[in-house]
Scaffold this motif. Structure first.
Motif, PDB file in Angstrom:
ATOM      1  N   ARG A 104      38.611  29.178  46.808  1.00 53.57           N
ATOM      2  CA  ARG A 104      39.576  29.858  45.905  1.00 53.57           C
ATOM      3  C   ARG A 104      41.108  29.553  46.192  1.00 53.57           C
ATOM      4  NH1 ARG A 104      39.071  31.856  41.207  1.00 53.57           N
ATOM      5  NH2 ARG A 104      36.725  32.563  41.873  1.00 53.57           N
ATOM      6  N   VAL A 147      38.169  39.321  44.776  1.00 49.93           N
ATOM      7  CA  VAL A 147      39.176  38.144  44.458  1.00 49.93           C
ATOM      8  C   VAL A 147      38.703  36.689  44.717  1.00 49.93           C
ATOM      9  CG1 VAL A 147      40.785  37.236  46.060  1.00 49.93           C
ATOM     10  CG2 VAL A 147      40.828  39.613  45.599  1.00 49.93           C
ATOM     11  N   VAL A 148      37.593  36.594  45.474  1.00 49.39           N
ATOM     12  CA  VAL A 148      37.099  35.307  45.873  1.00 49.39           C
ATOM     13  C   VAL A 148      36.335  35.122  44.361  1.00 49.39           C
ATOM     14  CG1 VAL A 148      35.181  34.004  46.824  1.00 49.39           C
ATOM     15  CG2 VAL A 148      36.642  35.199  48.223  1.00 49.39           C
ATOM     16  N   LEU A 149      35.472  35.902  43.692  1.00 45.14           N
ATOM     17  CA  LEU A 149      34.787  35.701  42.413  1.00 45.14           C
ATOM     18  C   LEU A 149      35.756  35.271  41.337  1.00 45.14           C
ATOM     19  CD1 LEU A 149      31.531  37.895  42.840  1.00 45.14           C
ATOM     20  CD2 LEU A 149      31.993  35.410  43.242  1.00 45.14           C
ATOM     21  N   LEU A 150      36.605  36.306  41.279  1.00 49.62           N
ATOM     22  CA  LEU A 150      37.414  36.544  40.037  1.00 49.62           C
ATOM     23  C   LEU A 150      38.991  36.044  40.039  1.00 49.62           C
ATOM     24  CD1 LEU A 150      36.134  40.053  39.050  1.00 49.62           C
ATOM     25  CD2 LEU A 150      35.382  37.701  37.973  1.00 49.62           C
ATOM     26  N   GLY A 151      39.465  35.899  41.208  1.00 47.25           N
ATOM     27  CA  GLY A 151      40.699  35.274  41.499  1.00 47.25           C
ATOM     28  C   GLY A 151      41.682  36.654  41.272  1.00 47.25           C
ATOM     29  N   ASP A 152      43.149  36.223  41.528  1.00 51.65           N
ATOM     30  CA  ASP A 152      44.006  37.309  41.436  1.00 51.65           C
ATOM     31  C   ASP A 152      44.448  37.531  39.888  1.00 51.65           C
ATOM     32  OD1 ASP A 152      46.037  38.914  41.863  1.00 51.65           O
ATOM     33  OD2 ASP A 152      47.444  37.386  42.502  1.00 51.65           O
ATOM     34  N   GLU A 183      45.702  47.565  42.584  1.00 49.81           N
ATOM     35  CA  GLU A 183      46.684  46.642  42.895  1.00 49.81           C
ATOM     36  C   GLU A 183      47.082  46.981  44.422  1.00 49.81           C
ATOM     37  OE1 GLU A 183      48.717  47.856  38.613  1.00 49.81           O
ATOM     38  OE2 GLU A 183      49.265  49.020  40.433  1.00 49.81           O
ATOM     39  N   ARG A 205      46.737  25.963  45.782  1.00 47.27           N
ATOM     40  CA  ARG A 205      46.490  27.430  45.626  1.00 47.27           C
ATOM     41  C   ARG A 205      46.877  28.119  47.047  1.00 47.27           C
ATOM     42  NH1 ARG A 205      44.468  30.187  41.231  1.00 47.27           N
ATOM     43  NH2 ARG A 205      43.524  31.898  42.215  1.00 47.27           N
ATOM     44  N   SER A 225      37.336  41.652  48.742  1.00 47.00           N
ATOM     45  CA  SER A 225      37.512  40.226  49.126  1.00 47.00           C
ATOM     46  C   SER A 225      36.364  39.376  48.220  1.00 47.00           C
ATOM     47  CB  SER A 225      37.322  39.957  50.647  1.00 47.00           C
ATOM     48  OG  SER A 225      36.182  40.455  50.995  1.00 47.00           O
ATOM     49  N   LEU A 263      44.996  46.742  46.665  1.00 48.09           N
ATOM     50  CA  LEU A 263      44.082  45.713  47.646  1.00 48.09           C
ATOM     51  C   LEU A 263      44.589  44.246  47.160  1.00 48.09           C
ATOM     52  CD1 LEU A 263      40.801  47.739  46.833  1.00 48.09           C
ATOM     53  CD2 LEU A 263      41.940  47.157  48.956  1.00 48.09           C
ATOM     54  N   PHE A 264      44.815  44.076  45.610  1.00 49.24           N
ATOM     55  CA  PHE A 264      44.998  42.621  45.373  1.00 49.24           C
ATOM     56  C   PHE A 264      45.880  42.318  44.107  1.00 49.24           C
ATOM     57  CE2 PHE A 264      41.614  44.045  42.938  1.00 49.24           C
ATOM     58  CZ  PHE A 264      40.410  44.312  43.378  1.00 49.24           C
ATOM     59  N   ALA A 265      46.970  42.920  44.133  1.00 48.44           N
ATOM     60  CA  ALA A 265      48.040  42.412  42.961  1.00 48.44           C
ATOM     61  C   ALA A 265      49.475  42.055  43.570  1.00 48.44           C
ATOM     62  CB  ALA A 265      48.007  43.727  42.012  1.00 48.44           C
ATOM     63  N   THR A 289      42.018  36.366  53.432  1.00 45.05           N
ATOM     64  CA  THR A 289      40.907  36.108  54.436  1.00 45.05           C
ATOM     65  C   THR A 289      40.310  34.494  54.247  1.00 45.05           C
ATOM     66  OG1 THR A 289      39.343  36.512  52.294  1.00 45.05           O
ATOM     67  CG2 THR A 289      40.133  38.406  53.756  1.00 45.05           C
ATOM     68  N   VAL A 324      48.588  33.360  45.897  1.00 37.21           N
ATOM     69  CA  VAL A 324      47.512  34.448  45.458  1.00 37.21           C
ATOM     70  C   VAL A 324      47.408  35.254  46.691  1.00 37.21           C
ATOM     71  CG1 VAL A 324      45.099  34.614  44.942  1.00 37.21           C
ATOM     72  CG2 VAL A 324      46.356  32.572  44.209  1.00 37.21           C
ATOM     73  N   ARG A 325      47.352  36.581  46.258  1.00 37.96           N
ATOM     74  CA  ARG A 325      47.348  37.649  47.206  1.00 37.96           C
ATOM     75  C   ARG A 325      45.908  37.766  47.929  1.00 37.96           C
ATOM     76  NH1 ARG A 325      48.940  43.749  46.817  1.00 37.96           N
ATOM     77  NH2 ARG A 325      47.704  43.902  48.744  1.00 37.96           N
TER      78      ARG A 325
END
Lengths: 377, 246
Positions: A236, B108-113, B191, A196, B105, B193-195, A228, A224-225
């Motif tokens: 992740r 995204v780290v916890l739940l992913g994309d 979206e 990933r 952030s 932010l992270f889509a 960081t 994955v977008r």
């Protein structure tokens, strides 16, 4: 129980909504046009020829105003005040401008420079077009190509670049090496298969290009977008698109010295970073101003290369948006020196238009850059 | 005058005012593209725009449904158990006021994309107006009516159904007017932010491509969705609360 009939307004609103929804769904559900007979992909040379015909970099790059090594300050009679939009928040990326200001290079060239921080939401290309700044420093030369090509862009010209090799890398942690030791093994495209990878919105093509050049399918990894380093540290993602001068340093600060990187410059990816951009009319009506600015900038870069400790001390004082130690700043200088010099210190700040044409051709082929129907001028 | 006439009038005049501004002030297209350019994008990219719009709608409606479940559940709990409100309310205010870009952030780290972080953002933005309005509405039930029902040996459930809930309905619909339209903006922000799909993603993409015309096209679509959401709420309110006009 019988529902009360809708009012006149209600009926019209419901009918309009239903009509719009039907149209939208019809638009979405419409079958794709019949697939044309699969055409052979256009040869790279043909794409390059199209780029050179309608978006030649010689139209948006001009090296004529760069000072030669050791050149004296350009002649000036009138002190000028200019506004320069910087590529990011006030951190050590802006070191050349801090040094030029603090060491008096701008003043020696008769310039009083207002340095405007960049960052999220700041679009200095648009501000150049709107004449609210005199010089914009844009973080990647590909942005300039996109702006010139855009139907809502404008004519602008790159007059110099700080990083003459792309700082873009794919960064990962080397699991075979303890985190407190540096990795000596370069990251390869094969290491990334099935992993990933964290990317920025439009950097997917960079990863695809890496796989393509290694003879691997373009979709060899999941993208994955996220960019960081936290996502990398917490597993992740197993790799991220990064700048060699920035994120590796953050990893080292967090105790992860075992990073390794796949440098896009090593794969022949040609791009310039922190490029100074002006409007063409400034070159027509006040070329000496551009010469004075570039002279001061070159003196600053030479100073950074020759006196990194002093340059780091200046930068630490001026980089008010980032709490950086001089050691951290020196580390950045160390990582970026080969990108600034690019094996040819005599030609600091110089940009090769032919290289940008090749990069633009790659972007066109990746669907990132849409060529205009005709050149702007 | 027909109620829809002013709306149509403004809709017709807006592009004219927009074009007039371009003629008068001559801003570069990087700042303000012409209506014709934006209309061209809306037409030529209609399929792509429709696909991204459906993604955003799905996230907005999904997050909004979750926000309703959460808010109505909590409002009912607060109605039955005042202590729960005293204990939880300050923390809900804290949760409501977390700047979600700061969470991006971490999410995204916890739940992913995945869909999950976008739903979290929509819920965070929309659940509080519903909770606050419904709680207030339940408390505003006429005490005389409540006492009368108690005198008639009505159960708490019957009192809730016959008095408290009908009293809360106008406030519930008022909350929808704010929160349902807000759910679309929240989905777009998530979206952004992270889509890699949706109108928010298109905004990021258009920005990085310096396509102000596409940016304006997305903005128009988002506005149209918000107006449609508002209209649907008003329509539903007119149907459900028809007794208020009797």
């Amino acid at each position: 129980m019988r529902a009360r009939p809708l009012s006149s307004f209600g009926r019209r609103f419901a009918a309009t909504c239903a009509l719009l929804a039907t149209l939208a769904l019809a638009g979405c559900a419409r079958d794709a046009p019949p697939a044309a007979v699969a055409a052979a992909p256009e040869p790279f040379a043909a794409t390059l020829a199209r780029v050179q015909a309608v978006l030649p970099a010689k139209h948006y790059v001009n090296n004529d105003y760069l000072p030669a090594a050791g050149a004296p300050v350009p002649a000036w009679t009138e002190k000028r005040r200019i506004r320069v939009g910087l590529p990011w928040l006030l951190n050590d990326e802006e070191a050349p401008w801090f040094v030029a200001d603090s060491q008096g290079f701008f003043a020696a060239a008769g310039l009083e420079v207002e340095l405007l921080p960049g960052g999220p939401g700041k679009n200095y290309l648009a501000q150049l077009a709107a004449r609210t700044i005199d010089i914009g420093v844009i973080n990647m030369s590909t942005h300039v190509a996109k702006f010139v090509a855009s139907p809502t862009g404008a004519d602008v010209v790159i007059v110099g670049a700080i990083l003459r090799r792309t700082p873009e890398v794919i960064l990962a942690l080397d699991a075979a090496v303890p985190s407190d030791q540096p990795s000596a093994r370069p990251l390869t495209a094969r290491d990334l298969v099935g992993r990933r990878i964290g990317i920025e919105t439009t950097s997917q093509y960079l990863v695809e290009a890496v796989f393509e050049r290694a003879g691997l399918p373009k979709d060899s990894a999941t993208l994955v977008r996220v960019t960081t380093v936290d996502a990398l540290v917490h597993g992740r993602v197993q790799a991220v698109i990064a700048w060699i001068v920035n994120q590796p340093r953050l990893l080292e600060d967090a105790g992860y010295r075992n990073w390794h990187a796949l440098r896009l410059a090593d794969l022949g990816w040609e791009d310039y970073a922190d490029v100074s951009v002006v409007r063409p009319d400034l070159l027509d009506f006040d070329p000496q101003l551009v010469r004075r600015y570039l002279w001061a900038l070159r003196q600053a870069v030479e100073f950074m290369l020759d006196h990194p400790a002093e340059a780091a001390a200046i930068t630490r004082r001026r980089a008010t948006d980032a709490a950086l130690s001089e050691t951290q700043i020196r580390r950045r200088f160390e990582l970026q020196e080969p990108l600034i010099v690019a094996g040819d210190r005599a030609n600091l700040l110089r940009v090769d238009p032919a290289a940008l044409d090749r990069t633009a051709a790659h972007l066109v082929r990746a669907g990132i850059l849409a060529l205009p129907a005709a050149p702007r001028r | 005058m027909k109620p829809w006439l002013p709306v149509l009038g403004v809709a017709a005049l807006a592009p004219l005012a927009w074009q007039a501004a371009i003629w008068i002030f001559a801003p570069p297209p990087a700042l303000l593209p012409s209506p014709a350019l934006v209309a061209g994008v809306l037409w030529s990219e209609r399929r792509e725009l429709a696909g991204h719009t459906l993604v955003t709608l799905g996230e907005a409606v999904g997050g909004y449904a979750l926000a309703n479940l959460l808010a109505l559940g909590l409002a009912f709990l607060f109605y039955r158990l005042r202590t729960a409100e005293a204990v939880l309310a300050p923390w809900l205010v804290v949760a409501k006021n977390i700047p979600f870009p700061a969470l991006a952030s971490i999410l995204v780290v916890l739940l992913g994309d995945t869909l999950a972080p976008k739903l979290v953002v929509v819920v965070l933005v929309t659940f509080f107006p519903i909770l606050a309005n419904v709680s207030q509405g339940l408390r505003s039930a006429d005490p005389v009516l409540v006492d009368r029902l108690r005198t008639l040996h009505a159960t708490p459930g019957q009192i809730f159904r016959k008095v408290a809930w009908p009293a809360a309905l106008p406030a519930y619909f008022a909350a929808h007017e704010i929160a349902f339209t807000g759910s679309i903006i929240a989905a777009i922000a998530a979206e952004w932010l992270f889509a890699q799909r949706g109108l928010g993603y298109l905004i990021v993409h258009a920005t990085t491509q310096f396509r102000t015309d596409r940016l304006f096209a997305v903005t128009l679509i988002a506005s149209a969705l918000a107006i449609a959401a508002y209209g649907l709420v008003r329509l539903a309110a007119a149907r459900v609360l028809r007794w208020r006009r009797l």
